[in-house]
Scaffold this motif. Structure first.
Motif, PDB file in Angstrom:
ATOM      1  N   LEU A  95       0.827  -1.208   0.000  1.00 47.89           N
ATOM      2  CA  LEU A  95       0.000   0.000   0.000  1.00 47.89           C
ATOM      3  C   LEU A  95       0.862   1.260   0.000  1.00 47.89           C
ATOM      4  CD1 LEU A  95      -2.726  -1.109   2.564  1.00 47.89           C
ATOM      5  CD2 LEU A  95      -2.922  -1.020   0.077  1.00 47.89           C
ATOM      6  N   ALA A  96       2.109   1.129   0.428  1.00 47.82           N
ATOM      7  CA  ALA A  96       3.009   2.288   0.482  1.00 47.82           C
ATOM      8  C   ALA A  96       3.753   2.534  -0.829  1.00 47.82           C
ATOM      9  CB  ALA A  96       4.026   2.096   1.608  1.00 47.82           C
ATOM     10  N   VAL A  97       3.655   1.634  -1.782  1.00 46.24           N
ATOM     11  CA  VAL A  97       4.372   1.779  -3.051  1.00 46.24           C
ATOM     12  C   VAL A  97       3.610   2.752  -3.944  1.00 46.24           C
ATOM     13  CG1 VAL A  97       5.245   0.595  -5.103  1.00 46.24           C
ATOM     14  CG2 VAL A  97       5.345  -0.536  -2.870  1.00 46.24           C
ATOM     15  N   ASP A  98       4.213   3.941  -4.121  1.00 43.63           N
ATOM     16  CA  ASP A  98       3.552   4.941  -4.950  1.00 43.63           C
ATOM     17  C   ASP A  98       4.524   5.787  -5.768  1.00 43.63           C
ATOM     18  OD1 ASP A  98       4.688   6.363  -2.907  1.00 43.63           O
ATOM     19  OD2 ASP A  98       2.857   7.403  -2.302  1.00 43.63           O
ATOM     20  N   SER A  99       5.811   5.433  -5.685  1.00 44.17           N
ATOM     21  CA  SER A  99       6.817   6.187  -6.442  1.00 44.17           C
ATOM     22  C   SER A  99       8.011   5.275  -6.697  1.00 44.17           C
ATOM     23  CB  SER A  99       7.260   7.415  -5.640  1.00 44.17           C
ATOM     24  OG  SER A  99       7.970   7.006  -4.482  1.00 44.17           O
ATOM     25  N   PRO A 100       8.889   5.661  -7.624  1.00 41.35           N
ATOM     26  CA  PRO A 100      10.078   4.835  -7.878  1.00 41.35           C
ATOM     27  C   PRO A 100      10.937   4.629  -6.629  1.00 41.35           C
ATOM     28  CG  PRO A 100       9.779   6.397  -9.659  1.00 41.35           C
ATOM     29  CD  PRO A 100       8.775   6.763  -8.599  1.00 41.35           C
ATOM     30  N   GLY A 101      10.929   5.576  -5.717  1.00 40.80           N
ATOM     31  CA  GLY A 101      11.724   5.446  -4.496  1.00 40.80           C
ATOM     32  C   GLY A 101      11.210   4.395  -3.532  1.00 40.80           C
ATOM     33  N   THR A 102       9.976   3.968  -3.696  1.00 37.59           N
ATOM     34  CA  THR A 102       9.418   2.950  -2.803  1.00 37.59           C
ATOM     35  C   THR A 102       9.332   1.566  -3.453  1.00 37.59           C
ATOM     36  OG1 THR A 102       7.174   3.597  -3.456  1.00 37.59           O
ATOM     37  CG2 THR A 102       8.063   4.611  -1.452  1.00 37.59           C
ATOM     38  N   LEU A 103       9.916   1.430  -4.636  1.00 33.87           N
ATOM     39  CA  LEU A 103       9.868   0.130  -5.316  1.00 33.87           C
ATOM     40  C   LEU A 103      10.624  -0.965  -4.577  1.00 33.87           C
ATOM     41  CD1 LEU A 103      10.097   0.961  -9.107  1.00 33.87           C
ATOM     42  CD2 LEU A 103       8.150   0.110  -7.810  1.00 33.87           C
ATOM     43  N   TRP A 104      11.575  -0.579  -3.734  1.00 32.28           N
ATOM     44  CA  TRP A 104      12.307  -1.595  -2.975  1.00 32.28           C
ATOM     45  C   TRP A 104      11.331  -2.413  -2.122  1.00 32.28           C
ATOM     46  CZ3 TRP A 104      12.123  -1.801   2.286  1.00 32.28           C
ATOM     47  CH2 TRP A 104      11.645  -0.660   2.955  1.00 32.28           C
ATOM     48  N   ILE A 105      10.232  -1.796  -1.690  1.00 33.75           N
ATOM     49  CA  ILE A 105       9.227  -2.523  -0.911  1.00 33.75           C
ATOM     50  C   ILE A 105       8.609  -3.627  -1.774  1.00 33.75           C
ATOM     51  CG2 ILE A 105       6.995  -2.344   0.271  1.00 33.75           C
ATOM     52  CD1 ILE A 105       7.748   0.607   0.903  1.00 33.75           C
ATOM     53  N   LEU A 106       8.269  -3.281  -2.997  1.00 34.16           N
ATOM     54  CA  LEU A 106       7.673  -4.258  -3.908  1.00 34.16           C
ATOM     55  C   LEU A 106       8.636  -5.409  -4.185  1.00 34.16           C
ATOM     56  CD1 LEU A 106       5.395  -5.158  -5.841  1.00 34.16           C
ATOM     57  CD2 LEU A 106       6.435  -3.710  -7.574  1.00 34.16           C
ATOM     58  N   PHE A 107       9.897  -5.085  -4.463  1.00 34.43           N
ATOM     59  CA  PHE A 107      10.872  -6.140  -4.756  1.00 34.43           C
ATOM     60  C   PHE A 107      11.124  -7.023  -3.539  1.00 34.43           C
ATOM     61  CE2 PHE A 107      12.120  -3.140  -8.197  1.00 34.43           C
ATOM     62  CZ  PHE A 107      11.779  -3.972  -9.254  1.00 34.43           C
ATOM     63  N   THR A 108      11.143  -6.436  -2.352  1.00 35.98           N
ATOM     64  CA  THR A 108      11.323  -7.224  -1.127  1.00 35.98           C
ATOM     65  C   THR A 108      10.136  -8.157  -0.917  1.00 35.98           C
ATOM     66  OG1 THR A 108      12.602  -5.430  -0.139  1.00 35.98           O
ATOM     67  CG2 THR A 108      11.697  -7.079   1.367  1.00 35.98           C
ATOM     68  N   VAL A 109       8.941  -7.626  -1.101  1.00 38.08           N
ATOM     69  CA  VAL A 109       7.740  -8.449  -0.948  1.00 38.08           C
ATOM     70  C   VAL A 109       7.757  -9.602  -1.948  1.00 38.08           C
ATOM     71  CG1 VAL A 109       5.222  -8.471  -1.299  1.00 38.08           C
ATOM     72  CG2 VAL A 109       6.284  -6.685   0.096  1.00 38.08           C
ATOM     73  N   LEU A 110       8.118  -9.326  -3.193  1.00 42.47           N
ATOM     74  CA  LEU A 110       8.163 -10.387  -4.206  1.00 42.47           C
ATOM     75  C   LEU A 110       9.191 -11.455  -3.853  1.00 42.47           C
ATOM     76  CD1 LEU A 110       7.812  -8.315  -7.496  1.00 42.47           C
ATOM     77  CD2 LEU A 110       6.119  -9.858  -6.487  1.00 42.47           C
ATOM     78  N   LEU A 111      10.343 -11.053  -3.352  1.00 46.06           N
ATOM     79  CA  LEU A 111      11.382 -12.014  -2.973  1.00 46.06           C
ATOM     80  C   LEU A 111      10.910 -12.903  -1.821  1.00 46.06           C
ATOM     81  CD1 LEU A 111      14.298 -12.702  -3.809  1.00 46.06           C
ATOM     82  CD2 LEU A 111      15.061 -11.230  -1.952  1.00 46.06           C
ATOM     83  N   VAL A 112      10.348 -12.291  -0.792  1.00 48.93           N
ATOM     84  CA  VAL A 112       9.856 -13.075   0.348  1.00 48.93           C
ATOM     85  C   VAL A 112       8.657 -13.927  -0.082  1.00 48.93           C
ATOM     86  CG1 VAL A 112       8.854 -12.925   2.663  1.00 48.93           C
ATOM     87  CG2 VAL A 112      10.729 -11.409   2.027  1.00 48.93           C
ATOM     88  N   TYR A 113       7.798 -13.388  -0.931  1.00 51.79           N
ATOM     89  CA  TYR A 113       6.647 -14.125  -1.431  1.00 51.79           C
ATOM     90  C   TYR A 113       7.114 -15.373  -2.195  1.00 51.79           C
ATOM     91  CZ  TYR A 113       1.811 -14.558  -3.034  1.00 51.79           C
ATOM     92  OH  TYR A 113       0.530 -14.993  -3.253  1.00 51.79           O
ATOM     93  N   GLY A 114       8.146 -15.211  -3.008  1.00 53.46           N
ATOM     94  CA  GLY A 114       8.685 -16.352  -3.745  1.00 53.46           C
ATOM     95  C   GLY A 114       9.259 -17.414  -2.824  1.00 53.46           C
ATOM     96  N   ALA A 115       9.992 -16.993  -1.793  1.00 53.92           N
ATOM     97  CA  ALA A 115      10.576 -17.945  -0.838  1.00 53.92           C
ATOM     98  C   ALA A 115       9.476 -18.672  -0.065  1.00 53.92           C
ATOM     99  CB  ALA A 115      11.510 -17.211   0.124  1.00 53.92           C
ATOM    100  N   ALA A 116       8.470 -17.933   0.375  1.00 50.34           N
ATOM    101  CA  ALA A 116       7.368 -18.553   1.101  1.00 50.34           C
ATOM    102  C   ALA A 116       6.600 -19.508   0.187  1.00 50.34           C
ATOM    103  CB  ALA A 116       6.439 -17.491   1.665  1.00 50.34           C
ATOM    104  N   GLY A 117       6.507 -19.158  -1.087  1.00 50.16           N
ATOM    105  CA  GLY A 117       5.837 -20.034  -2.039  1.00 50.16           C
ATOM    106  C   GLY A 117       6.536 -21.378  -2.205  1.00 50.16           C
ATOM    107  N   VAL A 118       7.864 -21.360  -2.162  1.00 54.34           N
ATOM    108  CA  VAL A 118       8.618 -22.614  -2.261  1.00 54.34           C
ATOM    109  C   VAL A 118       8.324 -23.500  -1.053  1.00 54.34           C
ATOM    110  CG1 VAL A 118      10.944 -23.615  -2.275  1.00 54.34           C
ATOM    111  CG2 VAL A 118      10.439 -21.632  -3.700  1.00 54.34           C
ATOM    112  N   VAL A 119       8.340 -22.902   0.136  1.00 55.39           N
ATOM    113  CA  VAL A 119       8.041 -23.654   1.362  1.00 55.39           C
ATOM    114  C   VAL A 119       6.599 -24.156   1.318  1.00 55.39           C
ATOM    115  CG1 VAL A 119       7.790 -23.472   3.870  1.00 55.39           C
ATOM    116  CG2 VAL A 119       9.740 -22.400   2.730  1.00 55.39           C
ATOM    117  N   HIS A 120       5.697 -23.289   0.897  1.00 53.51           N
ATOM    118  CA  HIS A 120       4.275 -23.641   0.820  1.00 53.51           C
ATOM    119  C   HIS A 120       4.055 -24.811  -0.121  1.00 53.51           C
ATOM    120  CE1 HIS A 120       0.097 -23.287  -0.536  1.00 53.51           C
ATOM    121  NE2 HIS A 120      -0.144 -22.746   0.636  1.00 53.51           N
TER     122      HIS A 120
END
Length: 188
Positions: free
Chosen positions: A110-135
């Motif tokens: 919800l906080a991603v609204d500019s190029p400076g906050t994209l690190w949040i999106l990339f972090t979420v995707l990385l953790v989401y991918g790792a959790a998906g493997v475990v899942h």
């Protein structure tokens, strides 16, 4: 005279898949699980596409948009190590907590609204991918114990059909939702 054994009634090949669906959906565990697969698969597939579109929209960069897919799939490179977590933990609580964690993990988007906050999106995707493997590892083991063995083949076929079907339908719906409401709303 020889005694004849009764034969099973013949069904047409087209009728067999319908019968398999009915048998699987009549089983409480299999039906509930299959419903969860459809809902989860829809949300995940919609978000995968939207992440790249969102990044492209914020930055105009094709490379950064492609990096979304990399961030999501990179954890599969350490899949065997992540899969051991599923082998050494009780699977049902692991799946419940992983799914709850994945739901909570989407809230920072919800906080991603500019190029400076994209690190949040990339972090979420990385953790989401790792959790998906475990899942996925825990799910494969739990399904074998939760679904009646006589239904397991049909159930796995339906589960894969549902997963792949969501990969066809959800990205289009996700793109439409993104165009109407933006990336944060799709994450919700």
């Amino acid at each position: 005279m020889t005694e004849r054994t009764p034969r099973a009634p013949r069904t047409s090949p087209a009728a067999r898949p319908a019968w398999a669906v009915v048998r699987v959906l009549r089983d409480r565990n299999a039906g509930l699980y299959l419903s969860g697969v459809v809902v989860s698969g829809f949300g995940s597939s919609a978000m995968w596409l939207v992440a790249g579109v969102w990044v492209k929209d914020l930055t105009g960069s094709d490379g950064l948009a492609a990096l979304c897919v990399f961030a999501l799939w990179a954890p599969t490179l350490i899949g065997p190590a992540l899969g051991t977590l599923a082998d050494r933990t009780r699977r049902r609580p692991l799946l419940v907590w992983t799914n709850l964690g994945l739901a909570a993990l989407l809230l920072p988007l919800l906080a991603v609204d500019s190029p400076g906050t994209l690190w949040i999106l990339f972090t979420v995707l990385l953790v989401y991918g790792a959790a998906g493997v475990v899942h996925d590892a825990a799910e494969a083991a739990l399904v074998a114990t939760a679904v009646d063995t006589r239904l397991l083949g049909d159930f796995n076929g339906l589960r894969m059909t549902a997963n792949e079907g969501m990969k066809l339908l959800a990205p289009l719906a996700g793109a439409g939702l993104y165009a109407a409401y933006g990336g944060a709303r799709v994450a919700l």
